[in-house]
Design a protein around this motif. Structure first.
Motif, PDB file in Angstrom:
ATOM      1  N   ARG A 224      -3.564 -24.917  37.165  1.00 40.15           N
ATOM      2  CA  ARG A 224      -4.148 -25.706  36.497  1.00 40.15           C
ATOM      3  C   ARG A 224      -4.609 -25.376  35.078  1.00 40.15           C
ATOM      4  NH1 ARG A 224      -7.589 -25.482  41.315  1.00 40.15           N
ATOM      5  NH2 ARG A 224      -6.627 -27.415  42.117  1.00 40.15           N
ATOM      6  N   CYS A 225      -5.378 -26.233  34.351  1.00 37.58           N
ATOM      7  CA  CYS A 225      -5.877 -26.043  33.213  1.00 37.58           C
ATOM      8  C   CYS A 225      -7.235 -25.768  33.348  1.00 37.58           C
ATOM      9  CB  CYS A 225      -5.440 -26.862  32.147  1.00 37.58           C
ATOM     10  SG  CYS A 225      -6.670 -26.472  30.421  1.00 37.58           S
ATOM     11  N   ALA A 226      -8.024 -24.695  33.150  1.00 37.66           N
ATOM     12  CA  ALA A 226      -9.328 -24.389  33.449  1.00 37.66           C
ATOM     13  C   ALA A 226     -10.419 -24.626  32.390  1.00 37.66           C
ATOM     14  CB  ALA A 226      -9.781 -23.036  34.169  1.00 37.66           C
ATOM     15  N   GLN A 227      -9.764 -25.094  31.269  1.00 36.08           N
ATOM     16  CA  GLN A 227     -10.538 -25.475  30.048  1.00 36.08           C
ATOM     17  C   GLN A 227     -10.306 -26.810  29.482  1.00 36.08           C
ATOM     18  OE1 GLN A 227     -12.633 -22.898  28.637  1.00 36.08           O
ATOM     19  NE2 GLN A 227     -13.172 -24.317  26.684  1.00 36.08           N
ATOM     20  N   TYR A 228     -11.376 -27.413  29.491  1.00 28.97           N
ATOM     21  CA  TYR A 228     -11.477 -29.022  28.895  1.00 28.97           C
ATOM     22  C   TYR A 228     -10.683 -29.028  27.525  1.00 28.97           C
ATOM     23  CZ  TYR A 228     -12.588 -33.713  27.841  1.00 28.97           C
ATOM     24  OH  TYR A 228     -12.678 -35.049  27.362  1.00 28.97           O
ATOM     25  N   CYS A 229      -9.668 -29.353  27.513  1.00 35.68           N
ATOM     26  CA  CYS A 229      -8.890 -29.332  26.169  1.00 35.68           C
ATOM     27  C   CYS A 229      -8.641 -30.836  25.594  1.00 35.68           C
ATOM     28  CB  CYS A 229      -7.513 -28.694  26.448  1.00 35.68           C
ATOM     29  SG  CYS A 229      -6.589 -29.346  28.034  1.00 35.68           S
ATOM     30  N   GLY A 230      -9.071 -31.753  26.093  1.00 30.73           N
ATOM     31  CA  GLY A 230      -9.001 -33.114  25.557  1.00 30.73           C
ATOM     32  C   GLY A 230      -8.899 -34.280  26.720  1.00 30.73           C
ATOM     33  N   LEU A 231      -8.598 -35.597  26.140  1.00 31.31           N
ATOM     34  CA  LEU A 231      -8.431 -36.832  27.035  1.00 31.31           C
ATOM     35  C   LEU A 231      -7.755 -36.495  28.267  1.00 31.31           C
ATOM     36  CD1 LEU A 231      -9.333 -39.408  27.005  1.00 31.31           C
ATOM     37  CD2 LEU A 231      -7.481 -40.325  26.055  1.00 31.31           C
ATOM     38  N   TYR A 232      -6.532 -35.916  28.312  1.00 32.21           N
ATOM     39  CA  TYR A 232      -5.583 -35.841  29.417  1.00 32.21           C
ATOM     40  C   TYR A 232      -5.649 -34.446  30.135  1.00 32.21           C
ATOM     41  CZ  TYR A 232      -4.438 -40.419  27.920  1.00 32.21           C
ATOM     42  OH  TYR A 232      -4.416 -41.814  27.800  1.00 32.21           O
ATOM     43  N   HIS A 233      -6.699 -33.916  30.002  1.00 32.99           N
ATOM     44  CA  HIS A 233      -6.986 -32.372  30.522  1.00 32.99           C
ATOM     45  C   HIS A 233      -6.687 -32.397  32.051  1.00 32.99           C
ATOM     46  CE1 HIS A 233      -8.940 -28.791  32.099  1.00 32.99           C
ATOM     47  NE2 HIS A 233      -9.710 -29.425  32.656  1.00 32.99           N
ATOM     48  N   SER A 234      -6.999 -33.366  32.666  1.00 34.75           N
ATOM     49  CA  SER A 234      -6.595 -33.317  34.240  1.00 34.75           C
ATOM     50  C   SER A 234      -5.388 -33.370  34.558  1.00 34.75           C
ATOM     51  CB  SER A 234      -7.634 -34.385  34.720  1.00 34.75           C
ATOM     52  OG  SER A 234      -7.059 -35.719  34.255  1.00 34.75           O
ATOM     53  N   GLN A 235      -4.699 -33.694  33.655  1.00 31.95           N
ATOM     54  CA  GLN A 235      -3.132 -33.836  33.940  1.00 31.95           C
ATOM     55  C   GLN A 235      -2.238 -32.428  33.818  1.00 31.95           C
ATOM     56  OE1 GLN A 235      -1.236 -37.392  32.029  1.00 31.95           O
ATOM     57  NE2 GLN A 235      -2.895 -38.824  32.829  1.00 31.95           N
TER      58      GLN A 235
ATOM     59  N   THR B 211       7.832  -1.468  31.507  1.00 29.23           N
ATOM     60  CA  THR B 211       9.374  -1.953  31.875  1.00 29.23           C
ATOM     61  C   THR B 211       9.139  -3.042  32.895  1.00 29.23           C
ATOM     62  OG1 THR B 211       9.483  -0.312  33.536  1.00 29.23           O
ATOM     63  CG2 THR B 211      10.432   0.317  31.356  1.00 29.23           C
ATOM     64  N   PRO B 212       8.719  -4.458  32.381  1.00 31.88           N
ATOM     65  CA  PRO B 212       8.578  -5.515  33.320  1.00 31.88           C
ATOM     66  C   PRO B 212      10.090  -5.898  33.593  1.00 31.88           C
ATOM     67  CG  PRO B 212       8.087  -6.143  31.074  1.00 31.88           C
ATOM     68  CD  PRO B 212       8.121  -4.608  30.996  1.00 31.88           C
ATOM     69  N   ALA B 213      10.250  -6.421  35.024  1.00 37.02           N
ATOM     70  CA  ALA B 213      11.462  -6.862  35.393  1.00 37.02           C
ATOM     71  C   ALA B 213      11.902  -8.090  34.660  1.00 37.02           C
ATOM     72  CB  ALA B 213      11.545  -6.811  36.724  1.00 37.02           C
ATOM     73  N   VAL B 214      10.807  -9.000  34.586  1.00 32.89           N
ATOM     74  CA  VAL B 214      11.017 -10.443  34.188  1.00 32.89           C
ATOM     75  C   VAL B 214       9.796 -10.594  32.975  1.00 32.89           C
ATOM     76  CG1 VAL B 214      11.072 -12.834  34.606  1.00 32.89           C
ATOM     77  CG2 VAL B 214      11.924 -11.174  36.368  1.00 32.89           C
ATOM     78  N   THR B 215      10.205 -11.466  31.947  1.00 32.74           N
ATOM     79  CA  THR B 215       9.168 -11.826  30.978  1.00 32.74           C
ATOM     80  C   THR B 215       9.272 -13.225  30.994  1.00 32.74           C
ATOM     81  OG1 THR B 215       9.468  -9.620  30.034  1.00 32.74           O
ATOM     82  CG2 THR B 215       8.702 -11.392  28.538  1.00 32.74           C
ATOM     83  N   VAL B 216       8.085 -13.832  30.742  1.00 34.61           N
ATOM     84  CA  VAL B 216       8.102 -15.262  30.689  1.00 34.61           C
ATOM     85  C   VAL B 216       7.088 -15.714  29.305  1.00 34.61           C
ATOM     86  CG1 VAL B 216       7.615 -17.557  31.824  1.00 34.61           C
ATOM     87  CG2 VAL B 216       8.614 -15.742  33.342  1.00 34.61           C
ATOM     88  N   ARG B 217       7.501 -16.534  28.537  1.00 28.16           N
ATOM     89  CA  ARG B 217       6.409 -17.001  27.591  1.00 28.16           C
ATOM     90  C   ARG B 217       5.923 -18.200  28.149  1.00 28.16           C
ATOM     91  NH1 ARG B 217       5.584 -16.687  22.109  1.00 28.16           N
ATOM     92  NH2 ARG B 217       4.946 -18.707  21.035  1.00 28.16           N
ATOM     93  N   VAL B 218       4.493 -18.352  28.424  1.00 22.69           N
ATOM     94  CA  VAL B 218       4.001 -19.615  28.882  1.00 22.69           C
ATOM     95  C   VAL B 218       3.369 -20.014  27.888  1.00 22.69           C
ATOM     96  CG1 VAL B 218       2.273 -20.405  30.471  1.00 22.69           C
ATOM     97  CG2 VAL B 218       3.466 -18.449  31.353  1.00 22.69           C
ATOM     98  N   THR B 219       3.669 -21.474  27.729  1.00 24.49           N
ATOM     99  CA  THR B 219       2.965 -22.106  26.354  1.00 24.49           C
ATOM    100  C   THR B 219       2.113 -23.220  26.946  1.00 24.49           C
ATOM    101  OG1 THR B 219       4.895 -21.747  24.825  1.00 24.49           O
ATOM    102  CG2 THR B 219       3.431 -23.282  24.324  1.00 24.49           C
ATOM    103  N   GLY B 220       0.987 -23.342  26.521  1.00 25.31           N
ATOM    104  CA  GLY B 220       0.075 -24.642  26.918  1.00 25.31           C
ATOM    105  C   GLY B 220       0.013 -25.545  25.627  1.00 25.31           C
ATOM    106  N   TYR B 221       0.016 -26.793  25.881  1.00 27.45           N
ATOM    107  CA  TYR B 221      -0.059 -27.766  24.872  1.00 27.45           C
ATOM    108  C   TYR B 221      -0.587 -29.073  25.347  1.00 27.45           C
ATOM    109  CZ  TYR B 221       4.288 -29.370  27.016  1.00 27.45           C
ATOM    110  OH  TYR B 221       5.475 -29.806  27.904  1.00 27.45           O
TER     111      TYR B 221
ATOM    112  N   SER C  40      -0.741 -20.831  22.951  1.00 23.43           N
ATOM    113  CA  SER C  40      -1.149 -22.158  22.896  1.00 23.43           C
ATOM    114  C   SER C  40      -0.520 -22.730  21.653  1.00 23.43           C
ATOM    115  CB  SER C  40      -2.446 -22.402  22.874  1.00 23.43           C
ATOM    116  OG  SER C  40      -2.946 -23.739  22.807  1.00 23.43           O
ATOM    117  N   ASN C  41      -0.006 -24.086  21.746  1.00 19.75           N
ATOM    118  CA  ASN C  41       0.487 -24.779  20.543  1.00 19.75           C
ATOM    119  C   ASN C  41      -0.665 -25.711  19.857  1.00 19.75           C
ATOM    120  OD1 ASN C  41       2.931 -23.647  20.615  1.00 19.75           O
ATOM    121  ND2 ASN C  41       3.948 -25.681  21.553  1.00 19.75           N
ATOM    122  N   ASP C  42      -1.741 -25.865  20.482  1.00 20.46           N
ATOM    123  CA  ASP C  42      -2.805 -26.705  19.796  1.00 20.46           C
ATOM    124  C   ASP C  42      -4.220 -26.212  19.737  1.00 20.46           C
ATOM    125  OD1 ASP C  42      -2.809 -27.536  22.371  1.00 20.46           O
ATOM    126  OD2 ASP C  42      -1.310 -28.970  21.896  1.00 20.46           O
ATOM    127  N   VAL C  43      -4.712 -26.608  21.040  1.00 20.92           N
ATOM    128  CA  VAL C  43      -6.183 -26.117  21.462  1.00 20.92           C
ATOM    129  C   VAL C  43      -6.212 -25.039  22.537  1.00 20.92           C
ATOM    130  CG1 VAL C  43      -6.914 -28.535  20.784  1.00 20.92           C
ATOM    131  CG2 VAL C  43      -6.430 -28.045  23.009  1.00 20.92           C
TER     132      VAL C  43
END
Length: 255
Positions: free
Chosen positions: A218-229, A130-140, A179-182
């Motif tokens: 932050r993103c901890a998995q190198y996911c493409g050209l602008y991963h650092s952003q 019974t979580p009080a709050v539910t959040v869907r986190v999407t990485g793209y 995740s929506n892509d990679v």
């Protein structure tokens, strides 16, 4: 005869000195446990992060205790069996007790670490029915989106504005990570927490924040050209502040 007696007496003193040194080392280690240092780790701002932090602390303490004992044995051997004459010392091989000792002790240490690792992992992966709050986190590529389910509130990245995940302190928040892509890495250092965001897979876990503050994500998995952003922040607030914030977002206030 007297010479043998003198040798025996010297050996007895050396052994007593060794055990005293080991005892002092153990007392020092156990005494430090009263105020265990962080050893450069994050103390964790959630219940789950605290569990990981304590595992980190005790693993290092065990490693330090083993290191101290090994150093004492090395220095004791160097001093006790240093060259005293040209006479060839008594040759000793295949000491069964010693071989059993240095075989059994490492196995016991590995078993202990494995046991406590499983305990901590189970605690971190446990989810509330019974979580009080539910959040869907999407990485793209290359940002994050936070959807607060049941409220219609969404926080998305905007130009020159990083998204912020707001969580209430003292209650359970369920995170459904996708995740929506990679493959991306959802990483919050201050929480001692990281999970993959994988296409076609939903990773579910809970956060129980224990203190207010703002933390870097932050993103901890190198996911493409602008991963650092792929940066974001996490803000933990009191329940009242969270309700106020959520109501403001629902009424169209700027995220």
């Amino acid at each position: 005869m007297n010479r043998e007696l003198r040798r025996g007496g010297h050996g007895s003193h050396s052994r007593r000195g060794l055990w005293v040194a080991i005892g002092l080392a153990l007392v020092a280690v156990s005494g430090s446990a009263c105020t265990i240092p962080a050893f450069g780790g994050f103390k964790g701002a959630t219940d789950q992060g605290h569990a990981a932090f304590h595992m980190w602390e005790w693993s290092l303490l065990v490693a330090m205790a083993v290191g101290v004992i090994v150093w004492i044995l090395i220095f004791w051997s160097v001093i006790r069996y240093r060259k005293k004459s040209d006479e060839l010392p008594k040759q000793i091989r295949y000491s069964t007790p010693v071989e059993i000792l240095y075989t059994v002790v490492p196995i016991l240490i590995v078993i202990g670490l494995f046991y406590f690792t499983v305990i901590v992992e189970d605690r971190i992966d446990a989810v509330s029915p019974t979580p009080a709050v539910t959040v869907r986190v999407t990485g793209y590529q290359w940002a994050w989106r936070f959807d607060y389910q049941g409220s219609g509130v969404s926080v998305v990245a905007e130009p020159n504005h990083l998204p912020q995940l707001v969580l209430p302190v003292g209650v359970t928040t369920r995170i459904n990570l996708v995740s929506n892509d990679v493959v991306h890495g959802f990483y919050i250092p201050a929480f001692n927490f990281s999970r993959y965001a994988q296409p076609g897979v939903t990773n579910t876990f809970d956060f129980n924040p224990t203190e207010s503050g703002t933390f870097v994500g932050r993103c901890a998995q190198y996911c493409g050209l602008y991963h650092s952003q792929m940066l974001f922040s996490v803000k933990t607030v009191s329940r009242g502040e969270f309700r106020t914030w959520l109501a403001g977002q629902s009424s169209g206030a700027t995220a």
